[in-house]
Design a protein around this motif. Structure first.
Motif, PDB file in Angstrom:
ATOM      1  N   VAL A  33       0.845  -1.207   0.000  1.00 21.92           N
ATOM      2  CA  VAL A  33       0.000   0.000   0.000  1.00 21.92           C
ATOM      3  C   VAL A  33       0.875   1.249   0.000  1.00 21.92           C
ATOM      4  CG1 VAL A  33      -1.650   1.352   1.354  1.00 21.92           C
ATOM      5  CG2 VAL A  33      -1.961  -1.117   1.114  1.00 21.92           C
ATOM      6  N   ILE A  34       1.897   1.268   0.850  1.00 18.18           N
ATOM      7  CA  ILE A  34       2.799   2.427   0.928  1.00 18.18           C
ATOM      8  C   ILE A  34       3.509   2.639  -0.408  1.00 18.18           C
ATOM      9  CG2 ILE A  34       4.901   3.318   2.005  1.00 18.18           C
ATOM     10  CD1 ILE A  34       4.010   1.900   4.589  1.00 18.18           C
ATOM     11  N   LEU A  35       3.987   1.551  -1.001  1.00 15.83           N
ATOM     12  CA  LEU A  35       4.708   1.671  -2.270  1.00 15.83           C
ATOM     13  C   LEU A  35       3.794   2.149  -3.398  1.00 15.83           C
ATOM     14  CD1 LEU A  35       6.900  -1.568  -2.067  1.00 15.83           C
ATOM     15  CD2 LEU A  35       7.728   0.791  -2.030  1.00 15.83           C
ATOM     16  N   ILE A  36       2.566   1.644  -3.444  1.00 19.84           N
ATOM     17  CA  ILE A  36       1.638   2.088  -4.487  1.00 19.84           C
ATOM     18  C   ILE A  36       1.218   3.536  -4.246  1.00 19.84           C
ATOM     19  CG2 ILE A  36      -0.618   1.694  -5.542  1.00 19.84           C
ATOM     20  CD1 ILE A  36      -0.270  -1.277  -4.915  1.00 19.84           C
ATOM     21  N   PHE A  37       1.016   3.898  -2.980  1.00 19.53           N
ATOM     22  CA  PHE A  37       0.717   5.298  -2.646  1.00 19.53           C
ATOM     23  C   PHE A  37       1.825   6.216  -3.168  1.00 19.53           C
ATOM     24  CE2 PHE A  37       1.733   8.785   0.269  1.00 19.53           C
ATOM     25  CZ  PHE A  37       0.563   9.530   0.219  1.00 19.53           C
ATOM     26  N   LEU A  38       3.072   5.845  -2.930  1.00 15.75           N
ATOM     27  CA  LEU A  38       4.202   6.651  -3.408  1.00 15.75           C
ATOM     28  C   LEU A  38       4.265   6.654  -4.933  1.00 15.75           C
ATOM     29  CD1 LEU A  38       6.946   5.575  -0.836  1.00 15.75           C
ATOM     30  CD2 LEU A  38       5.728   7.757  -0.935  1.00 15.75           C
ATOM     31  N   ILE A 112       6.811   4.066 -14.371  1.00 16.26           N
ATOM     32  CA  ILE A 112       7.442   5.131 -13.585  1.00 16.26           C
ATOM     33  C   ILE A 112       8.897   5.341 -13.994  1.00 16.26           C
ATOM     34  CG2 ILE A 112       8.148   5.826 -11.269  1.00 16.26           C
ATOM     35  CD1 ILE A 112       5.197   6.170 -11.767  1.00 16.26           C
ATOM     36  N   THR A 113       9.611   4.272 -14.302  1.00 12.61           N
ATOM     37  CA  THR A 113      11.017   4.407 -14.701  1.00 12.61           C
ATOM     38  C   THR A 113      11.144   5.225 -15.983  1.00 12.61           C
ATOM     39  OG1 THR A 113      11.586   2.279 -13.672  1.00 12.61           O
ATOM     40  CG2 THR A 113      13.129   3.176 -15.289  1.00 12.61           C
ATOM     41  N   ALA A 207      13.013  11.419  -7.836  1.00 13.45           N
ATOM     42  CA  ALA A 207      12.112  10.731  -6.895  1.00 13.45           C
ATOM     43  C   ALA A 207      11.533   9.473  -7.538  1.00 13.45           C
ATOM     44  CB  ALA A 207      10.992  11.674  -6.460  1.00 13.45           C
ATOM     45  N   GLY A 208      11.180   9.554  -8.812  1.00 10.67           N
ATOM     46  CA  GLY A 208      10.630   8.397  -9.505  1.00 10.67           C
ATOM     47  C   GLY A 208      11.638   7.270  -9.647  1.00 10.67           C
ATOM     48  N   LEU A 209      12.888   7.607  -9.940  1.00  9.16           N
ATOM     49  CA  LEU A 209      13.912   6.574 -10.082  1.00  9.16           C
ATOM     50  C   LEU A 209      14.234   5.926  -8.742  1.00  9.16           C
ATOM     51  CD1 LEU A 209      16.344   8.255 -12.650  1.00  9.16           C
ATOM     52  CD2 LEU A 209      14.592   6.519 -13.068  1.00  9.16           C
ATOM     53  N   VAL A 210      14.247   6.702  -7.675  1.00 10.24           N
ATOM     54  CA  VAL A 210      14.467   6.137  -6.338  1.00 10.24           C
ATOM     55  C   VAL A 210      13.330   5.168  -5.998  1.00 10.24           C
ATOM     56  CG1 VAL A 210      14.553   6.666  -3.867  1.00 10.24           C
ATOM     57  CG2 VAL A 210      15.817   8.092  -5.496  1.00 10.24           C
ATOM     58  N   TRP A 211      12.099   5.581  -6.289  1.00  5.73           N
ATOM     59  CA  TRP A 211      10.960   4.705  -6.030  1.00  5.73           C
ATOM     60  C   TRP A 211      11.098   3.405  -6.828  1.00  5.73           C
ATOM     61  CZ3 TRP A 211       7.514   2.375  -9.273  1.00  5.73           C
ATOM     62  CH2 TRP A 211       6.443   1.706  -8.664  1.00  5.73           C
ATOM     63  N   SER A 212      11.537   3.490  -8.064  1.00  2.77           N
ATOM     64  CA  SER A 212      11.667   2.308  -8.909  1.00  2.77           C
ATOM     65  C   SER A 212      12.620   1.290  -8.297  1.00  2.77           C
ATOM     66  CB  SER A 212      12.154   2.698 -10.310  1.00  2.77           C
ATOM     67  OG  SER A 212      11.208   3.527 -10.960  1.00  2.77           O
ATOM     68  N   VAL A 213      13.715   1.772  -7.715  1.00  2.00           N
ATOM     69  CA  VAL A 213      14.665   0.872  -7.061  1.00  2.00           C
ATOM     70  C   VAL A 213      14.002   0.188  -5.858  1.00  2.00           C
ATOM     71  CG1 VAL A 213      16.840   0.726  -5.797  1.00  2.00           C
ATOM     72  CG2 VAL A 213      16.677   2.176  -7.836  1.00  2.00           C
ATOM     73  N   LEU A 214      13.308   0.976  -5.043  1.00  2.00           N
ATOM     74  CA  LEU A 214      12.623   0.406  -3.875  1.00  2.00           C
ATOM     75  C   LEU A 214      11.579  -0.622  -4.290  1.00  2.00           C
ATOM     76  CD1 LEU A 214      12.069   3.596  -1.661  1.00  2.00           C
ATOM     77  CD2 LEU A 214      13.643   1.698  -1.206  1.00  2.00           C
ATOM     78  N   TYR A 215      10.806  -0.293  -5.319  1.00  2.00           N
ATOM     79  CA  TYR A 215       9.731  -1.193  -5.730  1.00  2.00           C
ATOM     80  C   TYR A 215      10.273  -2.459  -6.383  1.00  2.00           C
ATOM     81  CZ  TYR A 215       5.028  -2.482  -7.227  1.00  2.00           C
ATOM     82  OH  TYR A 215       3.833  -3.129  -7.391  1.00  2.00           O
ATOM     83  N   PHE A 216      11.419  -2.351  -7.042  1.00  2.00           N
ATOM     84  CA  PHE A 216      12.036  -3.531  -7.639  1.00  2.00           C
ATOM     85  C   PHE A 216      12.338  -4.580  -6.580  1.00  2.00           C
ATOM     86  CE2 PHE A 216      15.820  -5.945  -8.874  1.00  2.00           C
ATOM     87  CZ  PHE A 216      15.421  -6.472 -10.090  1.00  2.00           C
TER      88      PHE A 216
END
Length: 483
Positions: A33-38, A112-113, A207-216
């Motif tokens: 949920v947190i990751l999709i929210f971000l 997002i990437t 911010a989008g690239l950082v999120w992509s790493v976390l979500y990966f």
């Protein structure tokens, strides 16, 4: 003392039992949920950043020699701002189909990437290609983001148990308002920084690239895809609550296009989603012009007031979603009744506010106008507990495709509504012409919700899984048909 092996065996027996007890504490579904929210937050920040950056990009007082101002006329600005949605509409339905086949995680990561990389390249495109290059870039960004909502609905069908569906779905989509509020709040600071307006695109891109790493590393398409991370209790709770599988022998269930597109419940969903977008985007795109030309109050010059309606909607969504789930779980309201009650609040509330706003024509009442707009947009959050999660109620196996269909239709309305305003409001200072616009939007709100009340459903439809329906008709129990 029991050995570890005995403990594991007993744990497995407990999990395989008939009970479906909700595990306590923070679970891996909450991480999703947190990751999709971000994800949604970043997507909307990257969507609206051009709306706020274009002001600085066309500022003739700019002193940045590396990225000077651009002499774009109003037509060129309109092309730049609308080009995102040209691509956005196209990938809605394909996005739902692809998410069902390759998984929602893959689709969000790719979306997002790519969109973030294009954000980082935006200043360069503007410098060497001027507005035509930006238009092309924004079309591609729209193509990328068109898959986000269908993919998110596909993920929610796997991760959101019916008892938490309203809360989880709303918390994920609250990122839309949060991303908009954040971008509106920081854009002025970023534009006036040493890097100038390019920093608006750099910040959202990074911010989008950082999120992509976390979500990966931490994202997952379903509980079964992350068996090493999720607890057996939580996995059992989610899967037994849903009791719906998205594949047969590893193959995705074929989309029943004829049954889907001829279903009265789906047609009602398409109509209400389209009605919502017509009214919502009329409010957010045209009311600032009404307030400037009729009330002589420029809300766009005040970042706080510009962000206030979005903030109100985010707060209301976080308040209403647990209330709706509590009422459903306590059986105070049946799910279908709950969907229609909250949808009525979310559409007919703004309808009343629009009618009232049509009669606010004096500059002395500009504060009242701001209040009405804030209330209208804030109450609109109730639709998150109405039609916006109804796709999951009707067909969890095809929820991404359903969202793609309804969101495609709805965003076409988002394009048509401003064009109608331009055709009717030939004199922007004439309150009577604006009253026509507000009454049209209010009427569409009324009709859209009324037909949802009449034709809307909230039980799983037979075409969601034809094989399971056949077994049910043959006398084999299928508890997934209702919840």
């Amino acid at each position: 003392m029991k050995t570890s092996e005995v403990q594991d065996n007993e744990r497995s027996k407990k999990i395989e039992g008939d009970t479906c007890e909700k595990p306590k504490g923070f679970g891996f579904r909450h991480v999703q949920v947190i990751l999709i929210f971000l994800c949604v937050t970043i997507a909307y920040a990257e969507r609206v950043n051009m709306s706020v950056a274009i002001v600085a990009m066309t500022d003739r007082n700019s002193t940045n020699p590396d990225f000077p101002d651009y002499d774009w006329n109003e037509k060129e600005k309109s092309l730049v701002l609308s080009s995102f949605f040209w691509g956005y509409v196209i990938t809605q339905i394909p996005g739902g189909q692809l998410a069902k086949r390759v998984g929602g995680k893959v689709m969000l990561l790719v979306s997002i990437t790519l969109c973030s990389l294009l954000n980082l390249l935006t200043p360069t495109f503007a410098l060497y290609g001027d507005w035509p290059a930006i238009v092309c870039l924004r079309v591609v960004q729209g193509l990328c983001q068109g898959v986000i909502f269908p993919s998110t609905h596909t993920l929610l069908a796997k991760w959101a148990p019916p008892s938490e569906r309203g809360t989880i779905s709303t918390y994920c989509y609250a990122g839309a308002q949060f991303g908009t509020v954040v971008m509106l709040a920081i854009s002025g600071v970023l534009a006036s920084s040493a890097m100038g307006w390019p920093s608006i695109f750099y910040s959202s891109g990074v911010a989008g690239l950082v999120w992509s790493v976390l979500y990966f590393f931490y994202g997952s398409s379903s509980p079964s895809d992350c068996a090493q991370r999720i607890s057996p209790e939580e996995k059992h709770f989610i899967e037994s609550s849903l009791n719906v599988t998205g594949d047969h022998g590893g193959r995705p269930i074929a989309t029943p296009w004829k049954a889907l597109l001829t279903s009265p419940a789906v047609i009602a969903l398409i109509v209400v989603h389209s009605a919502h977008n017509w009214g919502f985007w009329t409010m957010l795109t045209e009311i600032p012009s009404y307030m400037k030309n009729v009330l002589h109050f420029n809300i766009k010059q005040n970042a706080l007031l510009s962000a206030l309606p979005y903030f109100a909607m985010m707060v209301m969504s976080l308040i209403l979603s647990p209330l709706a789930d509590w009422m459903n779980n306590k059986q105070i309201l049946r799910v279908e009744v709950s969907r229609k009650v909250f949808n009525t609040i979310g559409l007919w509330g703004p309808m009343c506010a629009l009618i009232a706003l049509a009669y606010v024509t004096s500059k002395e009442h500009s504060a009242l106008a701001v209040t009405l707009v804030t209330i209208a947009v804030g109450i609109n959050a109730a639709t998150y507990l109405g039609f916006q999660i109804n796709h999951l109620d009707l067909a969890p196996n095809h929820s991404g495709t359903l969202m793609g269909i309804t969101n495609c239709s709805a965003n076409i309305m988002s394009i048509i509504a401003p064009l109608l305003v331009g055709a009717i409001v030939t004199d922007a200072s004439d309150p009577f012409l604006w009253r026509i616009i507000f009454f049209i939007a209010a009427g569409i709100y009324f009709f859209g919700n009324l037909q949802f009340i009449i034709f809307g459903k909230a039980n799983i439809q037979p075409w969601n899984d034809p094989e399971a329906e056949r077994k049910r008709n043959d006398g084999v129990e299928n508890p997934a048909m209702e919840y």
